[in-house]
Design an enzyme around this catalytic site. Structure first.
Site, short mmCIF file in Angstrom:
data_model
loop_
_atom_site.label_atom_id
_atom_site.label_comp_id
_atom_site.label_asym_id
_atom_site.label_seq_id
_atom_site.Cartn_x
_atom_site.Cartn_y
_atom_site.Cartn_z
CG HIS A 31 -3.31 -34.90 -28.15
ND1 HIS A 31 -3.09 -33.70 -27.54
CD2 HIS A 31 -4.13 -34.63 -29.22
CE1 HIS A 31 -3.74 -32.74 -28.20
NE2 HIS A 31 -4.36 -33.28 -29.22
CE1 TYR A 72 -5.41 -23.10 -22.17
CE2 TYR A 72 -6.23 -22.20 -20.09
CZ TYR A 72 -6.30 -22.29 -21.46
OH TYR A 72 -7.28 -21.60 -22.13
CB SER A 113 0.65 -16.99 -29.04
OG SER A 113 1.31 -16.21 -28.05
CG MET A 152 -3.70 -17.78 -31.56
SD MET A 152 -3.01 -19.16 -30.62
CE MET A 152 -3.18 -20.50 -31.82
NE ARG A 200 -16.10 -24.03 -25.14
CZ ARG A 200 -16.48 -23.64 -23.91
NH1 ARG A 200 -17.54 -22.88 -23.77
NH2 ARG A 200 -15.80 -24.01 -22.85
CE LYS A 201 -17.77 -19.36 -22.25
NZ LYS A 201 -18.42 -19.51 -20.92
#
Length: 312
Positions: A127, A212, A246, A251, A268-269
């Protein structure tokens, strides 16, 4: 692989236990002006990391927290596993049980000595800002997949993550969180600094930016492009296998095994535009203004398609 996953899970579980005994102000420390989680990072680790020797064939993924690094990290691990099985005979194959905890800046001070003993190709996640990486990463021209995500969804995901994981400070309200997010008072620092600093390297031949959102739009094409960037050839069957393994659903179902207690918090979502559930009009305008000032005129800013993903 089971051994490496156990290391991952054990480290996170210990961090969670340690954090439960700490006050909120003790959960983060500052190193070179950026905040990091006390229970998984340390100044000693950062100093030891400076001597880490990157390799030309390292597979590196750089992304701001909550931009999808665990998701894309799974893709990279699968790609490298496929490649190694093709290119090495059984006697000289990669010993998957020796693979280290994947985030470069997380671990103990002896970690880098262990990593130096690993056979290639190593999958490394981070990161960190480019200037905070070991100098050998750029000197040795290691290939870096640069993952970015629209800032509103990053903030939304980070908010839920902060309130689910005891190792980083939680927030009583969304308003309190977004105030800190906008000024960069976050673990791993400012989102805007991350994108701005990495934009300086966007034209480097050893760096491939991907969003993303584009990976969500067409994961098969995204995996193909990632594999090509790292020089990994795939059959259609292998491509399908990597894509299926993936997927968010896959996952999430495997998260307890792969990430322990962290799994239910991480996965989570996994969607796009969840920010609409939290941002009010004033916060939308503040984010729009910050994006315009810091990122809009950059190549990475254009790649984010802010008008598509961050406008009501």
């Amino acid at each position: 692989m089971e051994k490496s996953r156990k290391k991952f899970v054990d480290l996170i579980d210990k961090a969670i236990v340690a954090a439960n005994t700490m006050d909120r102000e003790e959960l983060l420390f500052s190193y070179k002006g950026i905040l990091y989680p006390t229970t998984i990072c340390s100044p000693e680790v950062f100093r030891a990391m400076e001597s880490f020797e990157a390799r030309t064939d390292d597979v590196i993924l750089a992304g701001y927290p909550k931009s999808g690094t665990n998701w894309v990290g799974q893709i990279l691990t699968d790609l490298v596993t496929i490649s190694e099985k093709k290119n090495q005979d059984e006697e000289n194959s990669v010993n998957e049980e020796e693979l280290e905890f994947p985030y470069l800046e997380i671990g103990d001070v002896e970690k880098y000595e262990r990593m130096n003993k690993l056979t290639s190709r190593r999958v490394i996640l981070t990161h960190l800002l480019p200037d905070n990486l070991p100098r050998s990463v750029f000197k040795n021209k290691a290939k870096i997949l640069l993952l970015i995500r629209n800032p509103k969804d990053v903030a939304t995901s980070f908010y839920h993550f902060s309130n689910g994981l005891s190792s980083i400070p939680s927030y009583e309200t969304w308003n309190d969180f977004i105030t800190d997010f906008m000024i960069g008072r976050m673990p791993w620092g400012s989102y805007f600094d991350f994108v701005s600093e990495w934009n300086k390297h966007v034209d480097d031949e050893n760096i491939m930016p991907i969003t993303y959102e584009e990976l969500k739009e067409n994961q098969v094409l995204g995996v193909k492009n990632i594999a090509a960037f790292f020089g990994i050839s795939l059959t259609e069957e292998e491509l399908q296998s990597v894509t299926e393994r993936s997927s968010f659903q896959s996952m999430k179902e495997n998260s307890l095994k792969t990430h322990g207690a962290l799994g239910s918090i991480l996965f989570r979502k996994g969607g796009v535009s969840d920010w609409k559930s939290l941002f009010n009009e004033d916060q939308n305008q503040e984010m729009d203004k910050a994006f315009e000032e810091h990122i809009a005129g950059t190549k990475l800013g254009a790649k984010l398609k802010y008008e598509v993903y961050c406008k009501t």
